[in-house]
Design a protein around this motif. Sequence first.
Motif, PDB file in Angstrom:
ATOM      1  N   ARG A 105       1.528 -10.306  35.497  1.00 56.31           N
ATOM      2  CA  ARG A 105       1.183 -11.624  34.727  1.00 56.31           C
ATOM      3  C   ARG A 105       1.440 -12.739  35.467  1.00 56.31           C
ATOM      4  NH1 ARG A 105       3.615 -15.193  31.303  1.00 56.31           N
ATOM      5  NH2 ARG A 105       5.717 -14.450  31.261  1.00 56.31           N
ATOM      6  N   MET A 106       0.545 -13.742  35.317  1.00 60.77           N
ATOM      7  CA  MET A 106       0.765 -14.957  36.004  1.00 60.77           C
ATOM      8  C   MET A 106       1.536 -15.935  35.032  1.00 60.77           C
ATOM      9  SD  MET A 106      -2.589 -15.849  38.235  1.00 60.77           S
ATOM     10  CE  MET A 106      -3.931 -14.566  38.301  1.00 60.77           C
ATOM     11  N   MET A 107       2.559 -16.904  35.656  1.00 58.49           N
ATOM     12  CA  MET A 107       3.171 -17.876  34.852  1.00 58.49           C
ATOM     13  C   MET A 107       2.408 -19.461  35.187  1.00 58.49           C
ATOM     14  SD  MET A 107       7.123 -18.549  35.558  1.00 58.49           S
ATOM     15  CE  MET A 107       8.145 -17.457  34.809  1.00 58.49           C
ATOM     16  N   ASP A 108       2.117 -20.030  34.307  1.00 57.28           N
ATOM     17  CA  ASP A 108       1.731 -21.460  34.550  1.00 57.28           C
ATOM     18  C   ASP A 108       2.509 -22.276  34.999  1.00 57.28           C
ATOM     19  OD1 ASP A 108       2.796 -22.293  32.251  1.00 57.28           O
ATOM     20  OD2 ASP A 108       0.589 -22.195  31.251  1.00 57.28           O
ATOM     21  N   ALA A 109       1.918 -23.667  35.060  1.00 60.30           N
ATOM     22  CA  ALA A 109       3.394 -24.470  35.851  1.00 60.30           C
ATOM     23  C   ALA A 109       4.018 -24.867  34.641  1.00 60.30           C
ATOM     24  CB  ALA A 109       2.684 -25.784  36.109  1.00 60.30           C
ATOM     25  N   GLU A 110       3.610 -24.934  33.164  1.00 66.85           N
ATOM     26  CA  GLU A 110       4.697 -25.385  32.214  1.00 66.85           C
ATOM     27  C   GLU A 110       5.738 -24.365  32.034  1.00 66.85           C
ATOM     28  OE1 GLU A 110       4.904 -27.736  30.252  1.00 66.85           O
ATOM     29  OE2 GLU A 110       3.026 -28.895  30.626  1.00 66.85           O
ATOM     30  N   GLU A 111       5.342 -23.156  32.072  1.00 69.25           N
ATOM     31  CA  GLU A 111       6.148 -21.878  32.056  1.00 69.25           C
ATOM     32  C   GLU A 111       7.236 -21.776  33.118  1.00 69.25           C
ATOM     33  OE1 GLU A 111       4.548 -18.150  31.368  1.00 69.25           O
ATOM     34  OE2 GLU A 111       6.439 -17.092  30.915  1.00 69.25           O
ATOM     35  N   ALA A 112       6.669 -22.231  34.521  1.00 71.87           N
ATOM     36  CA  ALA A 112       7.349 -22.154  35.462  1.00 71.87           C
ATOM     37  C   ALA A 112       8.584 -23.074  35.655  1.00 71.87           C
ATOM     38  CB  ALA A 112       6.573 -22.265  36.949  1.00 71.87           C
ATOM     39  N   GLU A 113       8.162 -24.315  35.082  1.00 65.07           N
ATOM     40  CA  GLU A 113       9.265 -25.307  35.016  1.00 65.07           C
ATOM     41  C   GLU A 113      10.260 -25.043  33.930  1.00 65.07           C
ATOM     42  OE1 GLU A 113       8.290 -29.091  33.152  1.00 65.07           O
ATOM     43  OE2 GLU A 113       9.368 -30.263  34.548  1.00 65.07           O
ATOM     44  N   ARG A 114       9.802 -24.556  32.813  1.00 64.62           N
ATOM     45  CA  ARG A 114      10.825 -24.065  31.467  1.00 64.62           C
ATOM     46  C   ARG A 114      11.718 -23.135  32.035  1.00 64.62           C
ATOM     47  NH1 ARG A 114       6.453 -23.200  28.194  1.00 64.62           N
ATOM     48  NH2 ARG A 114       6.792 -21.173  28.103  1.00 64.62           N
ATOM     49  N   SER A 115      11.162 -22.146  32.961  1.00 66.05           N
ATOM     50  CA  SER A 115      12.113 -21.223  33.582  1.00 66.05           C
ATOM     51  C   SER A 115      12.853 -21.462  34.842  1.00 66.05           C
ATOM     52  CB  SER A 115      11.086 -19.865  33.868  1.00 66.05           C
ATOM     53  OG  SER A 115      10.109 -19.784  32.912  1.00 66.05           O
ATOM     54  N   GLY A 116      12.777 -22.632  35.280  1.00 65.68           N
ATOM     55  CA  GLY A 116      13.487 -22.913  36.276  1.00 65.68           C
ATOM     56  C   GLY A 116      12.984 -22.534  37.574  1.00 65.68           C
TER      57      GLY A 116
END
Length: 258
Positions: free
Chosen positions: A164-175
């Motif tokens: 699964r890919m992570m988008d930019a929002e999730e990547a920022e939220r996740s650190g």
Amino acid sequence: MPDYQTILVEQRGPVTLITLNRPQALNALNSQVLAELIAALEAFDAEDTQGCAVLTGSEKAFAAGADIKEMQAMGFAEMYGTNHFGGYDRITATRKPIVAAVAGYALGGGCELAMMCDFILAADNAKFGQPEIKLAVSPGMGGSQRLARAVGKAKAMEMCLTGRMMDAEEAERSGLVSRIVPLADLVEEAVRTATTIAGMAPLAVKANKEMVDAAYETTLAQGIRFERRLFHGLFGTEDQKEGMAAFVEKRPGKWTGK
Ligand code: CAA
């Protein structure tokens, strides 16, 4: 500047901007890209006028992974015998900071290369993933380790097991990334950020990078001791005297790198 075929290298003042440039393969990382990246980063590290690097790709892809077509026919003996991907350790051996500016796909080795940098600025269209499992393999450039440290076991495990890919929002939220930047501003903002870093005292930059990295490799007690010793060491530099005098005298510091 050497005649690179797969990357573009330019100096923007004190910042070395390296752009992955294999658009026909979405910047897939083959051995030529690796060799050229190592050469460019070693030259950057050795060049006194350069204080920070930015590594970027295209608007569509930072890099869509290791080059699948190059690896397809390889067997265990060749992979293990040549320590395939071992060369990437030379990228993380760079002592000056590297900022990854990621737009579009950062998949497999592309995500791993971004994570080898000191931090990631993501465009709003960035997508991160470790889809190697779909090829019946696994991350091979540090992704299982760095992703788990960056976003925690749950997300890293899900991404490695499902692709699964992570988008930019999730990547920022996740650190995983430090900030999201509009796509049109990404490279300029990364160069601006790198210029700020390059304007700091060079020995302090190296020491700060080294001590934050230590947080990923040591216990808390060892890391704190390492930080304190490096902090003490910076008081042996001319730039510490200049930096503190400049503060007291309300003027900008002028660094000698000593
Ligand atoms: N290796 C080699 N070539 C690649 C590539 C890769 N990782 N990714 C894309 N390409 C090539 C495609 O083969 C295609 O070439 P042709 O035009 O000659 O067919 C070209 O780049 C454009 O790609 P697509 O037509 O697939 O573009 P798309 O927009 O339809 O899809 C994508 C984009 C979703 C990123 C898709 O290209 C894709 O899934 N790529 C592979 C992603 C992947 O699996 N990465 C992991 C690689 S393994 C790895 O990285 C191991 C490791 O840990 C170190």
